[in-house]
Design a protein around this motif. Structure first.
Motif, PDB file in Angstrom:
ATOM      1  N   LEU A  16      43.497  23.846  37.249  1.00 31.15           N
ATOM      2  CA  LEU A  16      43.689  24.151  38.860  1.00 31.15           C
ATOM      3  C   LEU A  16      44.565  25.142  39.138  1.00 31.15           C
ATOM      4  CD1 LEU A  16      42.906  20.685  40.353  1.00 31.15           C
ATOM      5  CD2 LEU A  16      41.293  22.588  40.270  1.00 31.15           C
ATOM      6  N   ARG A  17      45.559  25.324  38.335  1.00 31.49           N
ATOM      7  CA  ARG A  17      46.702  26.221  38.595  1.00 31.49           C
ATOM      8  C   ARG A  17      46.079  27.661  38.012  1.00 31.49           C
ATOM      9  NH1 ARG A  17      52.165  24.985  39.588  1.00 31.49           N
ATOM     10  NH2 ARG A  17      52.747  27.241  39.456  1.00 31.49           N
ATOM     11  N   LYS A  18      45.446  27.598  36.888  1.00 30.00           N
ATOM     12  CA  LYS A  18      44.931  28.952  36.391  1.00 30.00           C
ATOM     13  C   LYS A  18      43.875  29.416  37.216  1.00 30.00           C
ATOM     14  CE  LYS A  18      45.563  27.597  31.669  1.00 30.00           C
ATOM     15  NZ  LYS A  18      45.110  27.209  30.339  1.00 30.00           N
ATOM     16  N   LEU A  19      42.781  28.620  38.020  1.00 33.05           N
ATOM     17  CA  LEU A  19      41.905  28.961  38.701  1.00 33.05           C
ATOM     18  C   LEU A  19      42.599  29.537  40.166  1.00 33.05           C
ATOM     19  CD1 LEU A  19      39.110  29.244  39.997  1.00 33.05           C
ATOM     20  CD2 LEU A  19      39.164  26.695  40.760  1.00 33.05           C
ATOM     21  N   GLU A  20      43.662  28.928  40.718  1.00 34.00           N
ATOM     22  CA  GLU A  20      44.398  29.344  41.812  1.00 34.00           C
ATOM     23  C   GLU A  20      44.969  30.783  41.563  1.00 34.00           C
ATOM     24  OE1 GLU A  20      47.526  27.609  44.527  1.00 34.00           O
ATOM     25  OE2 GLU A  20      48.474  27.640  42.669  1.00 34.00           O
ATOM     26  N   MET A  21      45.565  30.872  40.191  1.00 32.68           N
ATOM     27  CA  MET A  21      46.059  32.427  39.915  1.00 32.68           C
ATOM     28  C   MET A  21      45.095  33.357  39.985  1.00 32.68           C
ATOM     29  SD  MET A  21      48.716  31.134  36.934  1.00 32.68           S
ATOM     30  CE  MET A  21      49.109  32.958  36.472  1.00 32.68           C
ATOM     31  N   GLU A  22      43.737  32.771  39.367  1.00 31.63           N
ATOM     32  CA  GLU A  22      42.539  33.938  39.711  1.00 31.63           C
ATOM     33  C   GLU A  22      42.374  34.382  41.015  1.00 31.63           C
ATOM     34  OE1 GLU A  22      40.584  35.575  37.240  1.00 31.63           O
ATOM     35  OE2 GLU A  22      42.170  34.969  35.891  1.00 31.63           O
ATOM     36  N   ILE A  23      42.205  33.467  41.881  1.00 30.01           N
ATOM     37  CA  ILE A  23      42.045  33.657  43.488  1.00 30.01           C
ATOM     38  C   ILE A  23      42.906  34.312  43.947  1.00 30.01           C
ATOM     39  CG2 ILE A  23      41.822  32.460  45.632  1.00 30.01           C
ATOM     40  CD1 ILE A  23      40.759  29.947  44.097  1.00 30.01           C
ATOM     41  N   ILE A  24      44.246  34.217  43.691  1.00 29.50           N
ATOM     42  CA  ILE A  24      45.375  34.919  44.248  1.00 29.50           C
ATOM     43  C   ILE A  24      45.165  36.296  43.778  1.00 29.50           C
ATOM     44  CG2 ILE A  24      47.864  35.282  44.289  1.00 29.50           C
ATOM     45  CD1 ILE A  24      48.102  32.310  44.194  1.00 29.50           C
ATOM     46  N   LYS A  25      44.874  36.621  42.598  1.00 23.22           N
ATOM     47  CA  LYS A  25      44.904  38.093  41.819  1.00 23.22           C
ATOM     48  C   LYS A  25      43.661  38.694  42.565  1.00 23.22           C
ATOM     49  CE  LYS A  25      45.207  36.581  37.530  1.00 23.22           C
ATOM     50  NZ  LYS A  25      44.850  36.794  35.974  1.00 23.22           N
ATOM     51  N   ARG A  26      42.395  38.307  42.844  1.00 22.08           N
ATOM     52  CA  ARG A  26      41.598  38.524  43.572  1.00 22.08           C
ATOM     53  C   ARG A  26      41.695  39.071  44.972  1.00 22.08           C
ATOM     54  NH1 ARG A  26      36.279  36.205  40.293  1.00 22.08           N
ATOM     55  NH2 ARG A  26      37.488  36.261  38.155  1.00 22.08           N
ATOM     56  N   LEU A  27      42.428  38.122  45.595  1.00 15.85           N
ATOM     57  CA  LEU A  27      42.909  38.490  46.906  1.00 15.85           C
ATOM     58  C   LEU A  27      43.794  39.541  47.074  1.00 15.85           C
ATOM     59  CD1 LEU A  27      43.363  34.743  48.378  1.00 15.85           C
ATOM     60  CD2 LEU A  27      42.005  36.636  49.422  1.00 15.85           C
ATOM     61  N   GLN A  28      44.723  39.973  46.073  1.00 18.36           N
ATOM     62  CA  GLN A  28      45.574  40.760  46.036  1.00 18.36           C
ATOM     63  C   GLN A  28      44.656  42.062  45.726  1.00 18.36           C
ATOM     64  OE1 GLN A  28      48.618  39.743  43.090  1.00 18.36           O
ATOM     65  NE2 GLN A  28      50.094  38.983  44.531  1.00 18.36           N
ATOM     66  N   GLU A  29      43.960  42.082  44.939  1.00 15.89           N
ATOM     67  CA  GLU A  29      43.283  43.158  44.695  1.00 15.89           C
ATOM     68  C   GLU A  29      42.328  43.642  45.938  1.00 15.89           C
ATOM     69  OE1 GLU A  29      40.564  42.135  41.501  1.00 15.89           O
ATOM     70  OE2 GLU A  29      41.885  42.137  39.859  1.00 15.89           O
ATOM     71  N   LEU A  30      41.943  42.749  46.345  1.00 18.37           N
ATOM     72  CA  LEU A  30      41.185  43.171  47.809  1.00 18.37           C
ATOM     73  C   LEU A  30      42.109  43.782  48.808  1.00 18.37           C
ATOM     74  CD1 LEU A  30      38.887  40.069  48.427  1.00 18.37           C
ATOM     75  CD2 LEU A  30      38.036  42.376  47.786  1.00 18.37           C
ATOM     76  N   GLY A  31      43.305  42.961  48.994  1.00 19.51           N
ATOM     77  CA  GLY A  31      44.601  43.533  49.663  1.00 19.51           C
ATOM     78  C   GLY A  31      44.692  45.005  49.640  1.00 19.51           C
ATOM     79  N   LYS A  32      44.871  45.271  48.097  1.00 19.37           N
ATOM     80  CA  LYS A  32      45.258  46.733  48.004  1.00 19.37           C
ATOM     81  C   LYS A  32      44.178  47.887  48.260  1.00 19.37           C
ATOM     82  CE  LYS A  32      48.126  45.249  43.988  1.00 19.37           C
ATOM     83  NZ  LYS A  32      48.440  45.211  42.389  1.00 19.37           N
ATOM     84  N   ASN A  33      42.918  47.079  47.929  1.00 19.95           N
ATOM     85  CA  ASN A  33      41.645  48.276  48.290  1.00 19.95           C
ATOM     86  C   ASN A  33      41.594  48.515  49.828  1.00 19.95           C
ATOM     87  OD1 ASN A  33      40.998  48.149  45.706  1.00 19.95           O
ATOM     88  ND2 ASN A  33      39.474  46.343  45.811  1.00 19.95           N
ATOM     89  N   ASP A  34      41.922  47.413  50.587  1.00 24.22           N
ATOM     90  CA  ASP A  34      42.002  47.551  52.027  1.00 24.22           C
ATOM     91  C   ASP A  34      43.198  48.165  52.609  1.00 24.22           C
ATOM     92  OD1 ASP A  34      39.484  46.729  51.805  1.00 24.22           O
ATOM     93  OD2 ASP A  34      39.859  44.519  52.607  1.00 24.22           O
ATOM     94  N   ASN A  35      44.254  48.556  51.720  1.00 24.35           N
ATOM     95  CA  ASN A  35      45.707  49.028  52.140  1.00 24.35           C
ATOM     96  C   ASN A  35      46.211  48.060  52.926  1.00 24.35           C
ATOM     97  OD1 ASN A  35      45.177  51.637  50.982  1.00 24.35           O
ATOM     98  ND2 ASN A  35      43.860  52.359  52.624  1.00 24.35           N
ATOM     99  N   GLN A  36      46.045  46.851  52.602  1.00 26.36           N
ATOM    100  CA  GLN A  36      46.992  45.644  53.123  1.00 26.36           C
ATOM    101  C   GLN A  36      48.269  45.327  52.418  1.00 26.36           C
ATOM    102  OE1 GLN A  36      44.811  42.206  54.459  1.00 26.36           O
ATOM    103  NE2 GLN A  36      43.035  43.636  55.163  1.00 26.36           N
ATOM    104  N   ASP A  37      49.399  45.504  52.852  1.00 28.27           N
ATOM    105  CA  ASP A  37      50.203  45.107  52.094  1.00 28.27           C
ATOM    106  C   ASP A  37      50.646  43.710  51.593  1.00 28.27           C
ATOM    107  OD1 ASP A  37      51.170  47.710  51.823  1.00 28.27           O
ATOM    108  OD2 ASP A  37      52.304  47.583  53.519  1.00 28.27           O
ATOM    109  N   ASP A  38      50.139  42.834  52.741  1.00 28.27           N
ATOM    110  CA  ASP A  38      50.438  41.576  52.417  1.00 28.27           C
ATOM    111  C   ASP A  38      49.212  40.749  52.945  1.00 28.27           C
ATOM    112  OD1 ASP A  38      51.234  38.733  52.479  1.00 28.27           O
ATOM    113  OD2 ASP A  38      52.900  39.033  53.715  1.00 28.27           O
ATOM    114  N   LEU A  39      48.288  40.558  52.410  1.00 29.25           N
ATOM    115  CA  LEU A  39      46.957  40.020  52.823  1.00 29.25           C
ATOM    116  C   LEU A  39      47.282  38.468  52.997  1.00 29.25           C
ATOM    117  CD1 LEU A  39      44.139  40.527  52.925  1.00 29.25           C
ATOM    118  CD2 LEU A  39      43.588  39.790  50.463  1.00 29.25           C
TER     119      LEU A  39
END
Length: 911
Positions: free
Chosen positions: A377-400
């Motif tokens: 579950l921790r590994k899955l959570e890390m996957e979710i956070i990484k994808r949220l961070q990727e989306l944040g960068k793509n949308d120019n959001q510093d802190d999604l």
């Protein structure tokens, strides 16, 4: 798609590429389609939307494939270069493939299996890519030497401490033993802490060596003071010397109780220091080490020091279909099918979901299942956070995360989501510790990925692990009210009905009451019934346990599973019988199943066989596709065409009427009366192994005084029966010259053994003359027609025996009431019977060609003659065709066909 369909599609694809009817640029997309990839997924990769490769001739899709159409003879150098690309790991690509359409090379990044073949042979190796179709191969991990060395070292330390502190007066003192268990877990934590950055490097063992006497006399005092310091916040500590004050505040319950440390000697002090300073505890795997360390306090379990834990591979067989596969499928769905603007909210919703999940192991041992579930579950959570961070960068959001009040530096998966019950006190303590260690290791991974994480100290609540009896403990109250998903899992104690202690029998009665057949149930039945009862209390509950396969065959099915189903449960997934192994040198060899249950509903159900997964409409308690049928014992054949079967005769003679070869030769030399009274005697051993045995077959009308040997044996039987404590046996003393139970046919009969080796593909039977006496170790069918011999000699009949009959250890135990009388036979016309008789004659003729061999040798799978095997296979094909004419099911599984006919013959009733 099933395996056969995939194989045919792949073979055709190779032919079409070679013929030019499929463009080579289309090959990789067609290959993915062959294994069931969605058209939309392939379309997005093909269009370039999901193709991350920027080189012509290459295709790179996250979690799927990295493919290259090679030019020239560069296939091997190209794939070497490809697999070294950081993107392969970062994007979790499963298969790396390179081909020039002459040579074909592939790597499975999960298993590290490789494929290097001619392109034209791809069809022969189609199974390499079956994970694309959801059919995973097992991955077995090697034993970690650090775990073994640490456990062995701790075992020696434990023995020294016990010798210094326990004697005949206190060796059974439960409180003293509990205190020692807690003390050992404290040591384990300190060893781990000083090698993993929780403490300073070598801080615990180094300061211990520097500040205690060599003779060990002050070690206990030093440790008592240190443990008190570890339980005191730094701002509340009185003036302390630096060597104590420099230790961090640990708390978390581990050091909370005031438990006195045991006495140490010169030798045990030295071993204590070596355990910390000479071993690198940072390499310890909590999921494995926890169970290994249990062997420390149970010397009788130390053989191999690693055989008492469940391998990660086998734990994943439970966790993946129970919840992990579905969670990753949701992540995949968000990635592939959700409007990009909606992805952040959907990802956060998935994050919210896993942060609320409760995982419960009601026989948790040292916590292996809980630890792996936590890590996954921790590994899955890390996957979710990484994808949220990727989306944040793509949308120019510093802190999604900050935008929605989340902090990406902290995990939301907490140990408080994990629950366990364990009867063994030390295992319970180790489970708590192991969860703490696992949390620290995952925090380290989290920091490596995201740059920071929640501090390891002070320790937080280490899961809800209680020391109690799961059989009598209230599971629902323990978990508490919740609307969240609850996943119940584990590997509970099996214990067959004959191996249960009085306390365990009491547990069975506590759960089941006085149900009929209780004395036939395995102890593990408790876990399935109690889990099914939780369905009425938790709407989102899903449970899965590892069990011996005995609960899905024999008499237990009709006793256990109606109790489970009446609580509103369906079998959600199941692994058919497989050999349960672990990473130890001395592997366990139990034949197991894994069975998942959840509330009735229209949800996907999956059967796993040889690590391949099949979607089915319903899974019955025999772990086959089909309706829920319970085969119950019967006194007469359910198929009216079958003649009745019975045991042979039973001597009840204390061995006086059965004769070996020497006794036989001695008796027949006495006189004509003894010759007339001796018959060949056949049991299962004689039938199969060809041994010779004889018996006295006497008559009440004959005067045996003329034969002193016989008369003496009759007197012995009379005395033995008369002195029995059973009245029925005493009564039989009046007819002491006779067998106690006489069922000898006066015509030729077919003999069928009660016990047969599990290695045999068929259980051999044989015709005997009426003068050969049948013992109660064989079944007897007088005047048995040849077509019956054919039916009993078929693989269809063997499928029934394997799954419906019982076992003696691992051997088949044939039962007239459960195997023969319940065996469903379609209505046979005269043409059927005539043809079956011909096949029977072919088998008997093949055997006759090898009259010098025993049936055991003829039916040994490694020694069986080809012509005999061929005769059986011809019979099998004909019988299968008869059954298929009778069934609506298109299943290739024999048991599914048999259960369908059984249901018809019982009118659809479970009887």
């Amino acid at each position: 798609m099933n395996i056969s369909q995939i194989e045919e599609v792949v073979k055709k694809l190779v032919v079409d590429v070679n013929a030019g009817s499929v463009n080579k640029d289309e090959f990789v997309y067609q290959l993915m389609a062959a294994y069931g990839h969605r058209k939309t997924t392939i379309g997005r990769i093909k269009s370039g939307e999901r193709n991350l490769a920027d080189v012509t001739g290459e295709v790179r899709a996250k979690r799927h494939v990295y493919f290259k159409h090679c030019q020239g003879n560069n296939v091997l150098s190209d794939i070497d270069s490809m697999k070294k690309q950081p993107s392969v790991t970062r994007e979790k690509i499963r298969f790396v493939i390179a081909t020039d359409f002459n040579q074909f090379v592939a790597l499975d990044t999960r298993t590290n299996d490789t494929l290097d073949i001619e392109f034209n042979d791809l069809g022969k190796h189609f199974d390499f890519f079956l994970p694309w179709a959801g059919m995973e191969k097992a991955v077995y991990q090697g034993e970690n030497p650090a775990d073994v060395k640490a456990a062995e070292k701790m075992a020696r330390l434990f023995d020294l401490i016990k010798a210094d502190n326990f004697n005949d007066d206190n060796k059974h003192d439960k409180q003293a033993l509990h205190n020692l268990n807690v003390f050992l877990t404290r040591l384990l934590f300190c060893f781990f802490a000083e090698d993993t950055g929780i403490f300073k490097q070598n801080q615990f063992s180094g300061e211990l060596e520097s500040h205690t006497k060599v003779d060990g006399s002050d070690v206990a005092e030093y440790l008592n003071r240190l443990f008190e310091v570890l339980n005191t916040p730094k701002d509340k500590r009185a003036d302390l010397p630096d060597y104590l004050a420099n230790f961090e505040f640990v708390n978390g319950g581990l050091f909370a109780d005031n438990i006195q440390s045991p006495r140490f000697s010169t030798k045990s002090r030295k071993m204590l220091i070596e355990s910390g300073s000479e071993l690198d505890w940072s390499d310890i795997n909590p999921d494995i080490f926890g169970s290994m360390i249990q062997a420390v306090v149970h010397p009788d379990q130390r053989g191999g020091m690693g055989m008492h834990y469940t391998s990660v591979t086998n734990i994943m067989k439970v966790i993946e279909p129970l919840f992990l596969d579905e969670l990753y499928a949701e992540l995949e769905n968000i990635e592939d099918n959700i409007d990009p603007k909606l992805k952040p909210s959907r990802l956060r919703k998935l994050h919210d979901r896993i942060a609320e999940i409760k995982v419960f192991d009601p026989a948790c041992g040292s916590g292996n299942f809980l630890i792996i579930a936590f890590k996954e579950l921790r590994k899955l959570e890390m996957e979710i956070i990484k994808r949220l961070q990727e989306l944040g960068k793509n949308d120019n959001q510093d802190d999604l995360f900050g935008a929605v009040g989340l902090d990406s530096s902290f995990s939301r998966i907490k140990l408080s989501q994990f629950y366990g019950i364990e009867l063994d006190d030390f295992a319970h303590e180790v489970a708590i510790l192991s969860l703490w260690l696992a949390e620290h290791q995952m925090n380290v991974e989290f920091k490596a990925e995201f740059g920071e994480c929640e501090p390891s100290l002070p320790l937080k609540q280490g899961g809800n692990i209680v020391n109690n009896n799961a059989a009598t403990f209230d599971w629902a109250t323990f978990i508490g009210p919740t609307e969240s998903e609850v996943f119940v899992l584990g590997n509970p104690p099996y214990l067959g009905a004959r191996q249960q202690s009085q306390a365990q029998k009491s547990d069975m009665k506590h759960v089941f009451g006085n149900v009929k057949g209780l004395n036939d149930l395995d102890y593990i039945s408790i876990w399935f019934v109690k889990a099914s009862r939780l369905l009425g209390k938790f709407s989102k509950l899903h449970a899965a346990f590892v069990s011996t396969n005995s609960i899905s065959q024999g008499v237990q099915v009709a006793t256990l599973w109606p109790h489970v189903f009446k609580n509103g449960a369906d079998i959600s997934f199941a692994y058919e019988s497989f050999k349960w192994t672990n990473n130890a040198k001395k592997q366990a060899g139990v034949i197991c199943v894994i069975i998942g249950i959840k509330g009735k509903g229209n949800f996907p159900k999956y059967l796993f066989n040889n690590d391949f997964r099949y979607k089915v409409s319903n899974i019955n308690p025999y772990l086959r596709e089909g309706e829920n049928v319970f085969v119950q014992q019967r006194k007469r054949p359910i198929s009216l065409q079958l003649p009745e079967i019975n045991y042979g005769s039973f001597a009840l003679d204390d061995g006086n009427y059965t004769l070996d070869k020497d006794e036989y030769l001695s008796l027949i030399s006495e006189n004509d009366l003894t010759k007339e009274s001796i018959r060949e005697f056949i049991g299962a051993r004689e039938l199969l192994q060809g041994h010779k045995r004889y018996c006295l077959w006497l008559s009440p009308e004959t005067d045996y005084s003329l034969s002193p040997s016989i008369n003496n044996r009759i007197d012995k039987v009379r005395k033995w029966r008369f002195e029995s404590s059973r009245k029925a046996t005493q009564k039989l003393a009046e007819t002491a010259e006779l067998f106690a139970e006489i069922r000898q046919p006066d015509v030729e009969y077919l003999a069928f053994p009660t016990i047969s080796s599990e290695r045999r593909e068929y259980i051999p039977s044989k015709y005997f003359d009426s003068k050969v006496i049948a013992s109660n170790q064989i079944y007897v069918v007088p005047n048995a027609p040849l077509w019956l011999f054919a039916i009993l000699s078929s693989s269809m009949h063997m499928s029934w025996i394997k799954n419906i009959g019982g076992r003696l250890k691992s051997d088949y135990r044939y039962s007239s009431s459960l195997c023969y009388n319940t065996f469903p036979v379609p209505k046979l016309n005269e043409s059927h019977k005539e043809k079956l008789s011909e096949y029977a004659i072919n088998i008997l003729s093949s055997r006759e060609s090898y009259s010098d061999r025993t049936l055991a040798k003829l039916y040994d799978p490694e020694l069986m003659p080809d012509d005999l095997r061929h005769s059986h296979k011809e019979l099998d094909s004909y019988i299968e065709a008869i059954y298929r004419q009778e069934c609506k099911s298109k299943s290739t599984d024999h048991l599914s066909l048999l259960l369908e006919i059984y249901s018809k013959l019982t009118g659809g009733q479970n009887a």
